[in-house]
Design a protein around this motif. Structure first.
Motif, mmCIF file in Angstrom:
data_model
loop_
_atom_site.group_PDB
_atom_site.id
_atom_site.type_symbol
_atom_site.label_atom_id
_atom_site.label_comp_id
_atom_site.label_asym_id
_atom_site.label_seq_id
_atom_site.Cartn_x
_atom_site.Cartn_y
_atom_site.Cartn_z
ATOM 1 N N TYR A 174 20.827 6.926 -3.567
ATOM 2 C CA TYR A 174 19.753 7.424 -2.565
ATOM 3 C C TYR A 174 20.369 8.423 -1.631
ATOM 4 O O TYR A 174 21.392 8.098 -1.165
ATOM 5 N N GLY A 227 -0.541 4.623 -6.789
ATOM 6 C CA GLY A 227 0.660 4.768 -5.913
ATOM 7 C C GLY A 227 1.779 3.801 -6.484
ATOM 8 O O GLY A 227 2.919 4.524 -6.367
ATOM 9 N N ASP A 231 5.631 5.101 -7.960
ATOM 10 C CA ASP A 231 6.648 4.768 -7.334
ATOM 11 C C ASP A 231 7.521 4.112 -8.453
ATOM 12 O O ASP A 231 8.717 4.498 -8.436
ATOM 13 N N MET A 383 -2.832 -4.498 -12.067
ATOM 14 C CA MET A 383 -3.342 -3.092 -11.937
ATOM 15 C C MET A 383 -2.199 -2.142 -12.689
ATOM 16 O O MET A 383 -2.490 -0.894 -13.342
ATOM 17 N N PHE A 479 4.367 1.679 1.975
ATOM 18 C CA PHE A 479 3.211 1.528 2.910
ATOM 19 C C PHE A 479 2.021 0.957 1.918
ATOM 20 O O PHE A 479 1.212 0.172 2.483
ATOM 21 N N GLY A 480 2.098 1.093 0.536
ATOM 22 C CA GLY A 480 1.059 0.466 -0.257
ATOM 23 C C GLY A 480 0.851 -1.079 -0.279
ATOM 24 O O GLY A 480 0.077 -1.417 -0.579
ATOM 25 N N LEU A 542 0.320 -11.690 -0.685
ATOM 26 C CA LEU A 542 1.995 -10.996 -0.963
ATOM 27 C C LEU A 542 2.958 -11.720 0.091
ATOM 28 O O LEU A 542 4.111 -11.598 -0.120
HETATM 29 C C1 HEM Z 1 0.225 -5.978 -6.102
HETATM 30 C C2 HEM Z 1 0.795 -4.782 -5.771
HETATM 31 C C3 HEM Z 1 2.280 -4.717 -5.706
HETATM 32 C C4 HEM Z 1 3.399 -5.796 -5.694
HETATM 33 C C5 HEM Z 1 3.279 -7.549 -6.045
HETATM 34 C C6 HEM Z 1 4.583 -5.620 -5.110
HETATM 35 C C7 HEM Z 1 5.842 -6.126 -5.172
HETATM 36 C C8 HEM Z 1 7.074 -5.352 -5.073
HETATM 37 C C9 HEM Z 1 8.212 -6.226 -4.962
HETATM 38 C C10 HEM Z 1 8.486 -7.534 -5.406
HETATM 39 C C11 HEM Z 1 9.129 -5.310 -4.671
HETATM 40 C C12 HEM Z 1 10.679 -5.542 -4.603
HETATM 41 C C13 HEM Z 1 10.972 -6.179 -2.945
HETATM 42 C C14 HEM Z 1 12.398 -6.069 -2.694
HETATM 43 O O1 HEM Z 1 13.190 -6.956 -3.162
HETATM 44 O O2 HEM Z 1 13.055 -5.163 -2.248
HETATM 45 C C15 HEM Z 1 8.586 -4.125 -4.444
HETATM 46 C C16 HEM Z 1 9.232 -3.005 -4.097
HETATM 47 C C17 HEM Z 1 8.346 -1.656 -3.883
HETATM 48 N N1 HEM Z 1 7.055 -1.360 -3.785
HETATM 49 FE FE1 HEM Z 1 5.759 -2.812 -4.330
HETATM 50 N N2 HEM Z 1 4.391 -4.040 -5.025
HETATM 51 C C18 HEM Z 1 3.036 -3.721 -5.183
HETATM 52 C C19 HEM Z 1 2.551 -2.450 -4.881
HETATM 53 C C20 HEM Z 1 2.936 -1.432 -4.360
HETATM 54 C C21 HEM Z 1 2.268 -0.419 -4.060
HETATM 55 C C22 HEM Z 1 0.713 -0.033 -3.959
HETATM 56 C C23 HEM Z 1 3.209 0.702 -3.505
HETATM 57 C C24 HEM Z 1 3.225 2.146 -3.107
HETATM 58 C C25 HEM Z 1 2.069 2.610 -3.071
HETATM 59 C C26 HEM Z 1 4.699 0.090 -3.610
HETATM 60 C C27 HEM Z 1 5.896 0.471 -3.368
HETATM 61 C C28 HEM Z 1 7.014 -0.271 -3.458
HETATM 62 C C29 HEM Z 1 8.363 0.376 -3.168
HETATM 63 C C30 HEM Z 1 8.637 1.804 -3.127
HETATM 64 C C31 HEM Z 1 9.445 -0.391 -3.717
HETATM 65 C C32 HEM Z 1 11.003 -0.199 -3.999
HETATM 66 C C33 HEM Z 1 10.921 -0.210 -5.200
HETATM 67 C C34 HEM Z 1 12.499 0.036 -5.830
HETATM 68 O O3 HEM Z 1 12.747 1.143 -5.715
HETATM 69 O O4 HEM Z 1 13.042 -0.964 -6.035
HETATM 70 N N3 HEM Z 1 4.321 -1.443 -4.278
HETATM 71 N N4 HEM Z 1 7.299 -4.253 -4.487
#
Ligand code: HEM
Length: 736
Positions: A174, A227, A231, A383, A479-480, A542
Motif C-alpha cells: 500500500y 461500496g 472495495d 448483499m 466509512f461504509g 457489527l
Molecule cells: C455487512 C457488511 C460488512 C461487513 C460484515 C464487513 C466486514 C469487514 C471485515 C470483517 C473486515 C476486516 C476487518 C479487519 O480485520 O481489518 C472488513 C474490512 C474492510 N471493509 Fe468491510 N464489511 C462490510 C461492509 C463494508 C462496506 C459497505 C465498506 C465500504 C463501503 C467496507 C469497507 C471495508 C474495507 C475498505 C476493508 C478493508 C479490506 C481489506 O482490504 O482487507 N466494508 N470489513
C-alpha cells in the motif's frame, strides 16, 4: 512536485490550494534532505562500501556500509529461521517472510546507527539493496518486467504503468500519504503522543460507536452493497498465516509466550458494557502480513494488497490467471455458473465452491457449498453474494450477445472483451452513481472526478500512482461500516415488504441464495430499504456480534478491528490527516468544536489523552459531513485523492482514448448509458421495475420508479462491438 525529505513525521506541508499531492517514491541516485545515497560516490570513511551517509552531531557524518546491511540481513535470517519459498512463484506467505526479514534488518541498522524515525523513513529506503545480499532473495516479480502494450489488462495489474510496472499490481505494498506512525519508527503500533499506551480499540469503540440506528434520509442499501463490492475490487489486506495450515493464527486461547508473533489481540476492559456479560476480556486480532517494496528496499514495515488496486472488476475474475481460469467455462467466453434452478425458469447462480469448501463461509452440513467468485470474501454476507451473482450473470449475458454478433470470435476473444466491458461498467457506475452520493458535487469537482458526458478523454497521467493508500484501506474507505443496517430486508418483486433477518445471522451464511426467488427478494429489498447514515453510530450487529459462532451470544467488534488495523498498519492519527488535508490540526480539544457534534467531542475527551491521539477511522466517520456529502472533510480528502488516482493513474481507464485498450467513441457512449438499475433489471429473475438510481430512494420527481422495459433505463447496445476485423483488435494477443 518533489517532496522535502528532511521533513519530520510531524511537519508535513499541505498543498497550497488545499489538495494534497502524492508522496513520490524516491528515485535512485538523488539527494534527499540530509541523507545522501552513495551508489557511485566514494566516501571518506569506507570508500565504495558506504551505502548511506547519515548526518550526525557536530557536522560529522557516519556511514551505513553495505557490509553492515549484509551482516544485519544474514543474522536476521539466522535468528528468525523463516521458511523460504517452496515453489517458483512467491506466495503472500513468502512475501511476508522476506518482508519480516527486511523489517528486522532495518531494526538492527537503526539500533546500530542510532537512527531516528525520520532517518528510518527517509534514509533507509535509499540504500541500494541490489548491491547487497538482499538482492539474491528479492523475488523476480519486484524487479522490472518487460511490458508490452496490449488491449486487455494483465490479471495481476502489472504493466498498467509502463514506467512503473508494479504500480497497482497484486502483492505490492500500500502507498503512504503520510510516513508510517510506528512507536519505534519501524513496526511497533502507535502509542499516545504523551508516551503512554493508547486506549484499547474496544474501549474507544464501546464509548464512541454505540448503536443509535440513525437512518440516512436518501440512500438505499444498494449504496453500501455497491461500496463493499468495489472495495473488494480495490483492496484485500494480506493476513499473517500459520505456515503449516495456511490458517489465520488464533491468539486469545494461548498464553503470550505461545502465541504466533503476529498475534496482537484486542484487550476488552473488564467493565465493557457488552462483553463483561460473557466474561470476555480478549478479542482475536492478528497483524497483517508484511509487504515488500520495489527492489526490496529497507525502511519501516510495509503491508501489502493481495489484489489489484485499479477498478478492473477483479471481484468477478480474480487477480491471477490461475483464479480466472478456475472461474471460466472456456466456451463462448462464459463464466462457470450453476443452473440448478433452471427447471423453475430461474437464472443461474454462482458455481459451488468445491475447493477449500469451508474457507470463507460456515456450512450447515457437508452437502452444502457456498459460492465461487473472483474474490475470496464473496460469501461474507448476502448483499455481497447477491451483487456477485448479478455481475456474473451480466458477464454471461454480454458474452452470449457478443458471440451472437461476432460468430467468428473465439472463446478467448469474447471472454476478454466482455471482461474489458465489465471493468468499464464498474468504473462508470462507481463514478456516475456511487461517488456523487458519497462525496457530493464539491469534492467530486475538486478532485476531478466528474465524468464527461461525451467524447473520449486523455485522462491518463503516467506520473500518477493508482496504488491504494494505507489510510484508504485501513480507515477512510471503511466509512461504509457505519452505513450497515441491523437487519437486511426482503421485498417482493412488486415492492411489498416480505421480511427481514438479523445481519449477524447472515454473516458467512450465503445459503439463502439457493432458495428459489430469494435472490430477487434481496435485490428488490436493497432498493427499498434505507441505509444508515455515516455517523458515529454503528450497528451492534457489527460491534458486538460480528461472525458470532455457534451458540455464542457474542462475536467480534468490527469498529475495534478497524482501529486496531489502522494502528497495525502505522496509520497516523486523525490530526495528522487534518494537516495533510490542508485543515488546521487541533492543538486543544476546543479546536474541534464544530468538527464533531458536542456529544462526540465530549466522548473523545473522556477517551483520549490528547487530540493528537484520535484514531483516523473513528474520527473520520464522526466528522460532520461536508455540504452535499455523506462524509466530512478528512475522509472526503483521502477518498477524493484515492479515486482521483484510480481515474488518472489507470492506463486502461474506460474514458481514455488513443490506446489499443480504448473503446471506440460509439462504444463509450453505450457504456455511459449503463446504470445499476439496468443490471438489476436484466439479471434478476422477475423484477419488473426499479427507480432510475437504485442507490437512492425512489422519488416521483427526481428518481422515479419505472418499468424495466422503459426507455429511461437503456441497455448497452452491443451492436457497436460488431467487428469487421479492425486491425487494432487483431494485432493484440490475449493477455496472460
Ligand atoms: C455487512 C457488511 C460488512 C461487513 C460484515 C464487513 C466486514 C469487514 C471485515 C470483517 C473486515 C476486516 C476487518 C479487519 O480485520 O481489518 C472488513 C474490512 C474492510 N471493509 Fe468491510 N464489511 C462490510 C461492509 C463494508 C462496506 C459497505 C465498506 C465500504 C463501503 C467496507 C469497507 C471495508 C474495507 C475498505 C476493508 C478493508 C479490506 C481489506 O482490504 O482487507 N466494508 N470489513
Amino acid at each position: 512536485q518533489p517532496q522535502r525529505y528532511s521533513q519530520t513525521l510531524w511537519n508535513v506541508p499541505a498543498h497550497p490550494n488545499g489538495i494534497p499531492h502524492q508522496l513520490h517514491r524516491p528515485s535512485p541516485g538523488k539527494q534527499f534532505g540530509p541523507f545522501q545515497q552513495t551508489r557511485n560516490h566514494m566516501t571518506r570513511q569506507d570508500g565504495d562500501n558506504c551505502a548511506m551517509n547519515i548526518p550526525g552531531r557536530n557536522g560529522r557524518t557516519s556511514c551505513v556500509t553495505y557490509e553492515s546491511v549484509n551482516v544485519a540481513f544474514n543474522s536476521a535470517k539466522q535468528r528468525m529461521n523463516l521458511a523460504g519459498p517452496k515453489g517458483r512463484t512467491m506466495t503472500d506467505i513468502d512475501v511476508d517472510h522476506l518482508g519480516q526479514l527486511l523489517v528486522e534488518t532495518s531494526r538492527s541498522l537503526a539500533r546500530e546507527y542510532n537512527l531516528n524515525a525520520d532517518a528510518i523513513h527517509n534514509a533507509l529506503p535509499l540504500i541500494d539493496t541490489q548491491r547487497t545480499v538482499i538482492d539474491g532473495f528479492c523475488p523476480a516479480y519486484l524487479k522490472r518486467p518487460k511490458c508490452t502494450i496490449k488491449r486487455y489488462r494483465e490479471y495481476n495489474g502489472m504493466c498498467n504503468n509502463l514506467d512503473h510496472p508494479h504500480w497497482g499490481a497484486t502483492l505490492s505494498s500500500y502507498r503512504r500519504l503520510l510516513p508510517a506512525d510506528y512507536a519505534d519508527g519501524i513496526s511497533e503500533p502507535r502509542i499516545s503522543a504523551t508516551g503512554k499506551e493508547l486506549p484499547t480499540a474496544r474501549y474507544v469503540s464501546a464509548i464512541n460507536h454505540r448503536d443509535y440506528g440513525f437512518h440516512d434520509h436518501a440512500v438505499t442499501v444498494y449504496l453500501p452493497a455497491w461500496g463493499q463490492l468495489i472495495d473488494h475490487d480495490m483492496t484485500l489486506g494480506a493476513e499473517s498465516k500459520e505456515p503449516e495450515t495456511d490458517a489465520e493464527p488464533k491468539c486469545c486461547d494461548k498464553s503470550p509466550e505461545q502465541r504466533h508473533p503476529a498475534c496482537w489481540p484486542i484487550e476488552i476492559p473488564h467493565d465493557d458494557p457488552f462483553y463483561s456479560n460473557f466474561g470476555r476480556r480478549c478479542m482475536e486480532f492478528v497483524r497483517s502480513a508484511t509487504g515488500l517494496s520495489e527492489n526490496c528496499k529497507l525502511g519501516p514495515r510495509n503491508t501489502m494488497n493481495i489484489i489489484t488496486s485499479t477498478l478492473d472488476a477483479n471481484f468477478i475474475y480474480g487477480s491471477s490467471k490461475e483464479t480466472a481460469d478456475k472461474l471460466r467455462r472456456f466456451q463462448g467466453g462464459l463464466l462457470k455458473s450453476n443452473s440448478a434452478n433452471h427447471h423453475l425458469g430461474l437464472k443461474d447462480l454462482l458455481p459451488p465452491k468445491l475447493e477449500s469448501p469451508d474457507a470463507g463461509c460456515v456450512r450447515p452440513n457437508k452437502d452444502s457449498y457456498c459460492f465461487l467468485a473472483g474474490d475470496s470474501r464473496a460469501n461474507q454476507q448476502v448483499m455481497l453474494i447477491a451483487l456477485h451473482t448479478i455481475m456474473m450473470r451480466e458477464h454471461n449475458r454480454i458474452a452470449v450477445e457478443l458471440g451472437y454478433i461476432n460468430p467468428h470470435w473465439n472463446d478467448e476473444r469474447i471472454y476478454q472483451e466482455t471482461r474489458h466491458i465489465m471493468a468499464a461498467i464498474v468504473q462508470h457506475i462507481t463514478y456516475n452513481e456511487f461517488l456523487p452520493m458519497v462525496l457530493g458535487k464539491d469534492i467530486m469537482n475538486r478532485y476531478g472526478l466528474l465524468l464527461s458526458k461525451q467524447g473520449m478523454g486523455s485522462f491518463y497521467d503516467p506520473t500518477v500512482d493508482p496504488t491504494i493508500p494505507v489510510s484508504f484501506f485501513a480507515a477512510a474507505y471503511r466509512f461504509g461500516h457505519s452505513l450497515i443496517p441491523s437487519t437486511i430486508e426482503r421485498w417482493s418483486v412488486t415492492h411489498q415488504y416480505v421480511g427481514a433477518r438479523r445481519l449477524s445471522e447472515m454473516l458467512l451464511n450465503p445459503f439463502d441464495m439457493y432458495g428459489p426467488g430469494t435472490c430477487d427478494q434481496y435485490l428488490a429489498g436493497f432498493m427499498n430499504q434505507v441505509s444508515q447514515a455515516v455517523d458515529d453510530s454503528v450497528t451492534e450487529e457489527l460491534t458486538n456480534h460480528l461472525f458470532q459462532e455457534g451458540q455464542n451470544r457474542w462475536g467480534a467488534d468490527l469498529a475495534s478491528l478497524n482501529m486496531q488495523r489502522g494502528r497495525d498498519h502505522g496509520v497516523p492519527s486523525y490530526n495528522a490527516y487534518r494537516r495533510y488535508c490542508g485543515l488546521s490540526p487541533a492543538r486543544h480539544w476546543d479546536d474541534l468544536a464544530g468538527v464533531f457534534t458536542n456529544d462526540t467531542l465530549r466522548r473523545y475527551i473522556t477517551t483520549y489523552d490528547t487530540p493528537d491521539d484520535i484514531d483516523l477511522w473513528t474520527a473520520g466517520i464522526s466528522e460532520r459531513p461536508s455540504p452535499g456529502s455523506m462524509v466530512g472533510p478528512v475522509f472526503g480528502c483521502i477518498m477524493g485523492e484515492s479515486f482521483r488516482n484510480l481515474r488518472y493513474g489507470d492506463r486502461f481507464w474506460y474514458e481514455n482514448g488513443g490506446w489499443p485498450s480504448s473503446f471506440k467513441q460509439a462504444q463509450l457512449q453505450e457504456i455511459r448509458k449503463v446504470k445499476l438499475s439496468r443490471i438489476v433489471c436484466d439479471n434478476s429473475d422477475n423484477i419488473e421495475s426499479a427507480q432510475v438510481y437504485v442507490m437512492v430512494l425512489p422519488d416521483p420527481k427526481v428518481n422515479p420508479r419505472v418499468p424495466c422495459r422503459s426507455s429511461i433505463l437503456p441497455r448497452i447496445n452491443l451492436e457497436h462491438w460488431r467487428d469487421a476485423g479492425e486491425p487494432s483488435y487483431n494485432n493484440v494477443r490475449p493477455s496472460g
